[in-house]
Design a protein around this motif. Structure first.
Motif, mmCIF file in Angstrom:
data_model
loop_
_atom_site.group_PDB
_atom_site.id
_atom_site.type_symbol
_atom_site.label_atom_id
_atom_site.label_comp_id
_atom_site.label_asym_id
_atom_site.label_seq_id
_atom_site.Cartn_x
_atom_site.Cartn_y
_atom_site.Cartn_z
ATOM 1 N N ALA A 169 0.823 -1.134 -0.039
ATOM 2 C CA ALA A 169 0.059 0.236 0.189
ATOM 3 C C ALA A 169 0.914 1.261 0.246
ATOM 4 C CB ALA A 169 -0.807 -0.082 1.256
ATOM 5 N N CYS A 170 0.708 2.020 -1.320
ATOM 6 C CA CYS A 170 1.586 3.379 -1.079
ATOM 7 C C CYS A 170 0.857 4.079 0.042
ATOM 8 C CB CYS A 170 1.217 4.149 -2.465
ATOM 9 S SG CYS A 170 1.641 5.757 -2.479
ATOM 10 N N GLN A 171 1.774 4.694 0.901
ATOM 11 C CA GLN A 171 1.791 5.506 2.070
ATOM 12 C C GLN A 171 1.064 6.820 1.682
ATOM 13 O OE1 GLN A 171 1.419 3.714 5.379
ATOM 14 N NE2 GLN A 171 1.578 2.049 3.743
ATOM 15 N N ARG A 172 1.174 7.235 0.468
ATOM 16 C CA ARG A 172 0.670 8.542 0.332
ATOM 17 C C ARG A 172 -0.803 8.405 -0.378
ATOM 18 N NH1 ARG A 172 5.051 11.648 -2.366
ATOM 19 N NH2 ARG A 172 4.722 9.908 -3.871
ATOM 20 N N CYS A 173 -1.047 7.390 -1.333
ATOM 21 C CA CYS A 173 -2.344 7.440 -1.980
ATOM 22 C C CYS A 173 -3.073 6.259 -1.566
ATOM 23 C CB CYS A 173 -2.289 7.421 -3.411
ATOM 24 S SG CYS A 173 -1.487 6.220 -4.217
ATOM 25 N N LEU A 174 -2.316 5.221 -0.914
ATOM 26 C CA LEU A 174 -2.915 3.895 -0.364
ATOM 27 C C LEU A 174 -3.439 2.841 -1.410
ATOM 28 C CD1 LEU A 174 -5.080 5.375 2.677
ATOM 29 C CD2 LEU A 174 -2.819 4.573 2.619
ATOM 30 N N MET A 217 5.864 3.739 -1.385
ATOM 31 C CA MET A 217 5.341 4.884 -1.968
ATOM 32 C C MET A 217 5.647 4.977 -3.520
ATOM 33 S SD MET A 217 5.879 8.604 -0.171
ATOM 34 C CE MET A 217 5.459 8.752 1.413
ATOM 35 N N HIS A 218 4.820 5.392 -4.395
ATOM 36 C CA HIS A 218 4.747 5.692 -5.876
ATOM 37 C C HIS A 218 5.861 6.732 -5.843
ATOM 38 C CE1 HIS A 218 0.584 4.083 -5.987
ATOM 39 N NE2 HIS A 218 1.159 3.177 -6.781
ATOM 40 N N PRO A 219 6.783 6.761 -6.929
ATOM 41 C CA PRO A 219 7.429 8.114 -7.286
ATOM 42 C C PRO A 219 6.660 9.262 -7.345
ATOM 43 C CG PRO A 219 8.301 6.018 -8.443
ATOM 44 C CD PRO A 219 6.887 5.791 -7.950
ATOM 45 N N THR A 220 5.603 8.886 -8.280
ATOM 46 C CA THR A 220 4.304 9.898 -8.381
ATOM 47 C C THR A 220 2.984 9.082 -8.592
ATOM 48 O OG1 THR A 220 5.823 11.051 -10.204
ATOM 49 C CG2 THR A 220 3.855 11.725 -9.849
ATOM 50 N N CYS A 221 2.486 9.521 -7.539
ATOM 51 C CA CYS A 221 1.046 8.964 -7.287
ATOM 52 C C CYS A 221 0.000 9.725 -8.401
ATOM 53 C CB CYS A 221 0.312 9.431 -6.035
ATOM 54 S SG CYS A 221 1.461 8.569 -4.733
ATOM 55 N N LEU A 222 -0.815 9.002 -9.112
ATOM 56 C CA LEU A 222 -1.971 9.441 -9.693
ATOM 57 C C LEU A 222 -2.704 10.605 -8.855
ATOM 58 C CD1 LEU A 222 -3.167 6.284 -11.347
ATOM 59 C CD2 LEU A 222 -1.776 8.143 -12.375
HETATM 60 ZN ZN LIG Z 1 0.870 6.282 -4.253
#
Ligand SMILES: [Zn+2]
Length: 169
Positions: free
Chosen positions: A68-73, A132-137
Motif C-alpha cells: 500500500a502506497c503510504q501517500r495514496c494508499l 510509495m509511488h514515485p508519483t501518485c496518480l
Molecule cells: Zn501512491
C-alpha cells in the motif's frame, strides 16, 4: 529439508513460489497478490572464521510485491531483492556468542529446516518502511481520512501527515 545433507551435496536449488503461498507476507500486501517469488539456495561446507568446517547456505531471493502506497494508499509494486549468507551453528548459545563478529547470519542447525519460511523471513525484513509511488496518480491521493478508511487499508499516520503537508504547498 536436511540442510546438512544439502550443504554436503553442494547443490544449487532454485524455485519459483507463488507470492500468495507466503501467508505472512501476503498480509502486508495490498490489492491483487499475483506473481511469484524466485529464489535460489546454494549449500556448501566451508570453514568458519575459526577454520572449522561449517554448514553454509547462500540465499538469493527476488520478488515484486504489491504494497500500500503510504501517500495514496493504492498498490505500488515494490521490487525486493535479498542476498544473504547463512551459517548453521549447533545451538542458540553459539549463535548468540558469535552473532556480533559474523557478517553472515547465524541459524541453529535443526533436523528439519524450512527453506520457504526463511525466504519469507528475509522478504519481510527487506520490506520498505514507507512504500510509495514515485508519483501518485492525483485522483488516488485521498482528500480525507474517510476515503482512506473506505479502501480498507491502514494508513501509516506519519505518511498521511506528510502527504497532508505536501498538499498544502
Ligand atoms: Zn501512491
Amino acid at each position: 529439508m536436511d540442510v546438512k545433507a544439502f550443504a554436503k551435496s553442494q547443490k544449487l536449488l532454485t524455485g519459483e513460489t507463488p507470492l500468495v503461498e507466503f501467508e505472512r507476507l501476503r498480509q502486508d500486501c495490498c490489492g491483487e497478490v499475483a506473481g511469484a517469488v524466485s529464489w535460489s539456495a546454494q549449500g556448501a561446507i566451508q570453514p568458519d572464521s575459526a577454520g572449522k568446517d561449517a554448514v553454509w547456505l547462500h540465499l538469493e531471493v527476488k520478488a515484486k510485491v504489491p504494497l500500500a502506497c503510504q501517500r495514496c494508499l493504492h498498490p505500488v509494486g515494490v521490487d525486493l531483492w535479498v542476498e544473504q549468507d547463512f551459517r548453521f551453528v549447533a545451538d542458540e548459545a553459539t549463535a548468540l556468542a558469535q552473532d556480533d563478529e559474523s557478517e553472515e547470519d547465524l541459524l541453529v542447525l535443526e533436523e528439519s529446516f524450512d527453506l520457504l519460511s526463511l525466504i519469507e523471513d528475509e522478504l519481510l525484513m527487506s520490506l520498505p518502511l514507507v512504500p510509495m509511488h514515485p508519483t501518485c496518480l492525483s485522483e488516488h491521493v485521498p482528500t480525507s481520512s474517510n476515503e482512506a478508511d473506505s479502501l480498507g487499508v491502514k494508513p501509516n499516520p506519519f505518511a498521511v501527515l506528510a502527504s497532508l503537508k505536501t498538499q498544502k504547498h
